[in-house]
Design an enzyme around this catalytic site. Structure first.
Site, PDB file in Angstrom:
ATOM      1  N   LYS A 260      35.009  47.708  45.894  1.00  0.00           N
ATOM      2  CA  LYS A 260      36.283  47.101  46.286  1.00  0.00           C
ATOM      3  C   LYS A 260      37.425  48.048  45.948  1.00  0.00           C
ATOM      4  O   LYS A 260      37.481  48.615  44.857  1.00  0.00           O
ATOM      5  CB  LYS A 260      36.479  45.753  45.581  1.00  0.00           C
ATOM      6  CG  LYS A 260      37.698  44.995  46.082  1.00  0.00           C
ATOM      7  CD  LYS A 260      37.671  43.544  45.642  1.00  0.00           C
ATOM      8  CE  LYS A 260      38.902  42.789  46.127  1.00  0.00           C
ATOM      9  NZ  LYS A 260      39.010  42.790  47.602  1.00  0.00           N
TER      10      LYS A 260
ATOM     11  N   THR B 161      42.740  42.001  53.239  1.00  0.00           N
ATOM     12  CA  THR B 161      43.784  41.875  52.220  1.00  0.00           C
ATOM     13  C   THR B 161      44.459  43.223  52.007  1.00  0.00           C
ATOM     14  O   THR B 161      43.993  44.251  52.492  1.00  0.00           O
ATOM     15  CB  THR B 161      43.199  41.378  50.882  1.00  0.00           C
ATOM     16  OG1 THR B 161      42.217  42.315  50.412  1.00  0.00           O
ATOM     17  CG2 THR B 161      42.542  40.017  51.037  1.00  0.00           C
TER      18      THR B 161
ATOM     19  N   HIS C 231      34.775  41.938  40.932  1.00  0.00           N
ATOM     20  CA  HIS C 231      34.157  42.248  42.214  1.00  0.00           C
ATOM     21  C   HIS C 231      33.261  43.477  42.081  1.00  0.00           C
ATOM     22  O   HIS C 231      33.280  44.180  41.071  1.00  0.00           O
ATOM     23  CB  HIS C 231      35.219  42.512  43.291  1.00  0.00           C
ATOM     24  CG  HIS C 231      35.858  41.267  43.819  1.00  0.00           C
ATOM     25  ND1 HIS C 231      36.912  40.659  43.183  1.00  0.00           N
ATOM     26  CD2 HIS C 231      35.589  40.507  44.914  1.00  0.00           C
ATOM     27  CE1 HIS C 231      37.275  39.578  43.867  1.00  0.00           C
ATOM     28  NE2 HIS C 231      36.484  39.472  44.916  1.00  0.00           N
ATOM     29  N   HIS C 232      32.538  43.741  43.151  1.00  0.00           N
ATOM     30  CA  HIS C 232      31.625  44.887  43.227  1.00  0.00           C
ATOM     31  C   HIS C 232      32.368  46.212  43.082  1.00  0.00           C
ATOM     32  O   HIS C 232      33.591  46.286  43.244  1.00  0.00           O
ATOM     33  CB  HIS C 232      30.871  44.861  44.563  1.00  0.00           C
ATOM     34  CG  HIS C 232      31.786  44.750  45.749  1.00  0.00           C
ATOM     35  ND1 HIS C 232      32.374  45.839  46.345  1.00  0.00           N
ATOM     36  CD2 HIS C 232      32.230  43.668  46.434  1.00  0.00           C
ATOM     37  CE1 HIS C 232      33.123  45.454  47.357  1.00  0.00           C
ATOM     38  NE2 HIS C 232      33.062  44.134  47.433  1.00  0.00           N
TER      39      HIS C 232
ATOM     40  N   GLY D  27      43.686  35.272  51.860  1.00  0.00           N
ATOM     41  CA  GLY D  27      43.098  36.258  50.971  1.00  0.00           C
ATOM     42  C   GLY D  27      41.639  35.970  50.689  1.00  0.00           C
ATOM     43  O   GLY D  27      40.905  36.841  50.230  1.00  0.00           O
ATOM     44  N   ASN D  28      41.220  34.737  50.976  1.00  0.00           N
ATOM     45  CA  ASN D  28      39.812  34.368  50.815  1.00  0.00           C
ATOM     46  C   ASN D  28      39.519  33.244  51.798  1.00  0.00           C
ATOM     47  O   ASN D  28      40.239  32.250  51.841  1.00  0.00           O
ATOM     48  CB  ASN D  28      39.531  33.919  49.379  1.00  0.00           C
ATOM     49  CG  ASN D  28      38.049  33.778  49.089  1.00  0.00           C
ATOM     50  OD1 ASN D  28      37.346  33.024  49.730  1.00  0.00           O
ATOM     51  ND2 ASN D  28      37.581  34.516  48.086  1.00  0.00           N
TER      52      ASN D  28
ATOM     53  N   GLY E  90      40.688  37.941  57.463  1.00  0.00           N
ATOM     54  CA  GLY E  90      40.230  37.877  56.081  1.00  0.00           C
ATOM     55  C   GLY E  90      40.480  39.155  55.306  1.00  0.00           C
ATOM     56  O   GLY E  90      40.062  39.271  54.158  1.00  0.00           O
TER      57      GLY E  90
ATOM     58  N   ALA F 288      29.915  46.481  62.052  1.00  0.00           N
ATOM     59  CA  ALA F 288      28.916  47.274  61.339  1.00  0.00           C
ATOM     60  C   ALA F 288      29.097  47.245  59.833  1.00  0.00           C
ATOM     61  O   ALA F 288      28.214  47.675  59.089  1.00  0.00           O
ATOM     62  CB  ALA F 288      28.938  48.721  61.829  1.00  0.00           C
ATOM     63  N   GLY F 289      30.230  46.726  59.359  1.00  0.00           N
ATOM     64  CA  GLY F 289      30.473  46.667  57.917  1.00  0.00           C
ATOM     65  C   GLY F 289      29.672  45.559  57.255  1.00  0.00           C
ATOM     66  O   GLY F 289      29.031  44.740  57.920  1.00  0.00           O
TER      67      GLY F 289
END
Length: 283
Positions: free
Chosen positions: A171, A112, A167-168, A135-136, A110, A22-23
């Protein structure tokens, strides 16, 4: 060649479980699985008490219903799956790793921000499962890490290394796992430990930059998916290596590549560098 894992029919579709469906990233993973030939969505989970439990994963991801409803029991789903895609939280990922080890299936992580204890739990699980952890998950970012390693090895200490990431606003960890991935690549190439060379915060009168430092700068704002720049700065020139992500689908595509790559591999803890190396070799 010996075959490892429980999946014997390598011609059949890979059955994928998306945890945390759902994320934001979970919904992206569901969409990508539904659009990728050779894989099928076999299950989707959310944490107990989530308002999304019971909803169709496809509809929740903005598509037509897929007939897969979100549940809160990953063990029941993992038992019949070939791979788990996991961008949840460090604590949840460590728990999922133990379940994947029991089922002998591929676990793609994925998330972190792991603690040493969580890292140890995942390493223990990798004795029985193929775990691809990075990490990516972007193939482009992992190529950037390889280029960073190459540049750090070729360029001497006259070139200072600085890593900038943005980042957004949502985060929660900093520096990003990707920035640390790039820092690790640079440190390894120069034969130092990142925790000893990293300069993570500068404020006030800090004094001159130390030779050999690997600096990190962090920006947060808006809806930026992810931007990373590695700078090699000398007195007379600057070399920049940069990656910009415009859509989370790049991470989903990388995760699916890792899930496919892991089928039949020997149990162990792998990274996206291993997946990328196979592509560089033409595999």
């Amino acid at each position: 060649m010996a075959f490892y894992g429980k999946r014997q029919d390598m011609t059949s579709d890979i059955k994928i479980i998306v945890v945390g469906a759902a994320g934001r990233m979970g919904r992206t993973l569901v969409r990508q699985v539904s659009q990728t030939p050779g894989v099928i969505l076999a299950g989707a989970t959310e944490s107990a008490g989530s308002e999304f439990l019971g909803q169709d994963a496809g509809a929740l991801a903005g598509m037509a219903p897929l007939g897969v409803r979100l549940g809160d029991d990953p063990l029941a789903m993992i038992a019949g799956a070939d791979a788990v895609l996991d961008f949840t939280s460090p604590a949840a990922a460590a728990e999922h790793a133990a379940l994947c080890a029991q089922a002998r299936i591929v676990h793609v992580i994925g998330a972190t921000g792991f603690t040493p204890e969580q890292e140890a739990a995942i390493a223990a699980a990798s004795r029985h499962a193929v775990i691809v952890k990075a990490g990516n998950m972007s193939l482009g970012v992992n190529l950037l890490a390889q280029l960073t390693r190459m540049a750090a090895r070729i360029l001497d200490a006259a070139f200072d290394i600085e890593i900038l990431e943005m980042h957004h606003r949502h985060k929660v960890d900093a520096p990003s796992g990707t920035a640390l991935l790039l820092g690790e690549a640079a440190a390894d190439a120069r034969g130092v430990k990142l925790e000893e060379a990293a300069a993570r915060a500068r404020d006030g009168v800090t004094g001159a930059r130390k030779t050999g430092d690997i600096g990190f700068a962090v920006l947060r704002g808006g809806g930026v998916v992810g931007e990373h720049t590695v700078m090699f700065c000398a007195d007379d020139e600057i070399i920049e290596l940069r990656h910009r992500a415009f859509d989370r689908s790049i991470f989903a595509r990388g995760a699916l590549a890792a899930a496919s790559w892991g089928q039949g591999k020997r149990p162990g803890l792998y990274s996206m560098a291993d997946v990328l190396e196979t592509r560089l070799q033409g595999g």
